[in-house]
Design a protein around this motif. Sequence first.
Motif, PDB file in Angstrom:
ATOM      1  N   ILE A 183       2.269 -18.167   2.469  1.00 29.59           N
ATOM      2  CA  ILE A 183       2.520 -17.869   1.051  1.00 29.59           C
ATOM      3  C   ILE A 183       1.939 -16.493   0.718  1.00 29.59           C
ATOM      4  CG2 ILE A 183       2.104 -18.624  -1.333  1.00 29.59           C
ATOM      5  CD1 ILE A 183       1.759 -21.499  -0.099  1.00 29.59           C
ATOM      6  N   GLY A 184       2.672 -15.698   0.003  1.00 27.20           N
ATOM      7  CA  GLY A 184       2.196 -14.341  -0.348  1.00 27.20           C
ATOM      8  C   GLY A 184       2.753 -13.360   0.652  1.00 27.20           C
ATOM      9  N   THR A 185       2.635 -12.076   0.289  1.00 28.33           N
ATOM     10  CA  THR A 185       3.221 -11.006   1.094  1.00 28.33           C
ATOM     11  C   THR A 185       2.719 -11.053   2.532  1.00 28.33           C
ATOM     12  OG1 THR A 185       2.990  -9.705  -0.897  1.00 28.33           O
ATOM     13  CG2 THR A 185       3.634  -8.548   1.110  1.00 28.33           C
ATOM     14  N   VAL A 219      -2.758   1.468  -8.118  1.00 24.72           N
ATOM     15  CA  VAL A 219      -1.620   1.895  -7.300  1.00 24.72           C
ATOM     16  C   VAL A 219      -0.470   2.278  -8.211  1.00 24.72           C
ATOM     17  CG1 VAL A 219      -0.018   1.225  -5.461  1.00 24.72           C
ATOM     18  CG2 VAL A 219      -2.329   0.292  -5.480  1.00 24.72           C
ATOM     19  N   LYS A 220       0.043   3.495  -8.015  1.00 23.90           N
ATOM     20  CA  LYS A 220       1.211   3.945  -8.789  1.00 23.90           C
ATOM     21  C   LYS A 220       2.329   4.251  -7.813  1.00 23.90           C
ATOM     22  CE  LYS A 220      -1.518   6.446 -12.202  1.00 23.90           C
ATOM     23  NZ  LYS A 220      -1.885   7.809 -12.526  1.00 23.90           N
ATOM     24  N   ALA A 235      -3.550  -0.424   5.070  1.00 23.52           N
ATOM     25  CA  ALA A 235      -2.482  -1.207   4.417  1.00 23.52           C
ATOM     26  C   ALA A 235      -1.577  -0.321   3.577  1.00 23.52           C
ATOM     27  CB  ALA A 235      -3.100  -2.286   3.522  1.00 23.52           C
ATOM     28  N   GLY A 236      -2.091   0.824   3.140  1.00 29.23           N
ATOM     29  CA  GLY A 236      -1.351   1.646   2.186  1.00 29.23           C
ATOM     30  C   GLY A 236      -0.834   2.947   2.758  1.00 29.23           C
ATOM     31  N   VAL A 237      -1.468   4.052   2.351  1.00 29.86           N
ATOM     32  CA  VAL A 237      -0.908   5.379   2.646  1.00 29.86           C
ATOM     33  C   VAL A 237      -1.782   6.226   3.583  1.00 29.86           C
ATOM     34  CG1 VAL A 237       0.487   5.519   0.545  1.00 29.86           C
ATOM     35  CG2 VAL A 237      -1.906   6.242   0.461  1.00 29.86           C
ATOM     36  N   GLY A 238      -2.759   5.587   4.236  1.00 33.49           N
ATOM     37  CA  GLY A 238      -3.599   6.340   5.180  1.00 33.49           C
ATOM     38  C   GLY A 238      -4.820   6.940   4.506  1.00 33.49           C
ATOM     39  N   ALA A 284       3.608  -4.639  -0.411  1.00 30.57           N
ATOM     40  CA  ALA A 284       4.946  -4.685  -1.013  1.00 30.57           C
ATOM     41  C   ALA A 284       5.315  -3.293  -1.524  1.00 30.57           C
ATOM     42  CB  ALA A 284       4.966  -5.710  -2.149  1.00 30.57           C
ATOM     43  N   ALA A 285       4.399  -2.653  -2.245  1.00 25.65           N
ATOM     44  CA  ALA A 285       4.670  -1.327  -2.818  1.00 25.65           C
ATOM     45  C   ALA A 285       4.959  -0.299  -1.720  1.00 25.65           C
ATOM     46  CB  ALA A 285       3.480  -0.878  -3.663  1.00 25.65           C
ATOM     47  N   ALA A 286       4.309  -0.467  -0.563  1.00 32.03           N
ATOM     48  CA  ALA A 286       4.462   0.506   0.532  1.00 32.03           C
ATOM     49  C   ALA A 286       5.845   0.436   1.193  1.00 32.03           C
ATOM     50  CB  ALA A 286       3.372   0.305   1.581  1.00 32.03           C
ATOM     51  N   ILE A 287       6.569  -0.639   0.937  1.00 33.99           N
ATOM     52  CA  ILE A 287       7.949  -0.702   1.435  1.00 33.99           C
ATOM     53  C   ILE A 287       8.794   0.301   0.651  1.00 33.99           C
ATOM     54  CG2 ILE A 287      10.010  -2.198   1.674  1.00 33.99           C
ATOM     55  CD1 ILE A 287       7.790  -2.977   3.638  1.00 33.99           C
ATOM     56  N   GLY A 288       8.437   0.478  -0.643  1.00 39.23           N
ATOM     57  CA  GLY A 288       9.062   1.532  -1.456  1.00 39.23           C
ATOM     58  C   GLY A 288       8.203   2.792  -1.388  1.00 39.23           C
TER      59      GLY A 288
END
Length: 269
Positions: free
Chosen positions: A267-269, A224-225, A198-201, A131-135
């Motif tokens: 259910i869930g992201t 995660v920030k 899943a995140g930033v590589g 979800a955070a990685a969409i932003g």
Amino acid sequence: MEKIKVGVIGCGTIGSQLCKFIDAQLPHMALVAICDILPKKTKQLADNLINRPRILEMERLIDESDLVVESASKDVCKEIVRKCCEKGKDTMVMSTGCILENQSLLDLVRRRGVHLYLPSGAIVGLDGIKAAAIGEIESITLTTRKPPKGFEGAPFIDKNHIKLNEIKEETLLFEGTALEAVAGFPANINVAATLSLAGVGAKKTNVRILTSPQLSTNVHEIEVKGEHGRFTTSAENLPSLENPKTSYLAVLSAMATLKQIADTVKIGT
Ligand SMILES: NC(=O)c1ccc[n+]([C@@H]2O[C@H](COP(=O)([O-])OP(=O)(O)OC[C@H]3O[C@@H](n4cnc5c(N)ncnc54)[C@H](O)[C@@H]3O)[C@@H](O)[C@H]2O)c1
């Protein structure tokens, strides 16, 4: 509804438990075939299932399946994903380090329009990270703590002549990127790989590795920030009974992924 035909390659700690789970608890899936380089593993497993699957070599197993589960090793994983792409089959991969090291496989999977499932494994919080990685994500830090024996034989430990048996209190062993962590601590590869993908590589994911003789479990914390704010997760993992290197949560996570594939409600992201 027609059952999803599943073939499992690698019938060790994870594979054998997944086979039993499909066999007994997933009415929308049928375990049609199993494969292992050790014949005694497949025979023993087949003897203990309610519906006996066929014991096939890899290529035939892929032909007979709609969904192929790789729970074997990083070395054979690439070939399995390639073959599944060629034959238009979906794959669930446990040796996620292979995907991190061969990211062109992701393009191949997408080009062929097949599905590739990578369970969360031994870490928690991938729902929030996705979800955070969409932003915008500012930073992701994985802090892993294990008892000293959990690091025996790691190339980073040997190269730096670290004497694990002399460590008396919590000690920071390593701080760097996930890419560096995977080279220095290959046993940690699946956790670092799944988190990075899943995140930033792997180049942007920070990893800290600590040890303490007071620890009895493997602990993975993620911070995660970003644009969303900040969150942290922590998993204190017990090893699975058969293989101390594999956390039981990783086995459960793979079962949950299979359940999710078979279910029309998500259910869930
Ligand atoms: N994604 C995660 O979070 C996570 C967590 C734990 C383990 N893993 C990975 O999952 C894989 C399986 O883990 P495990 O604990 O079940 O290991 P395991 O050693 O208990 O079982 C692996 C099985 O695969 C078989 N095998 C090996 N090479 C094969 C090949 N070429 N063809 C067919 N069978 C083969 C072995 O004989 C063995 O029975 C490993 O690569 C491990 O690193 C991933």
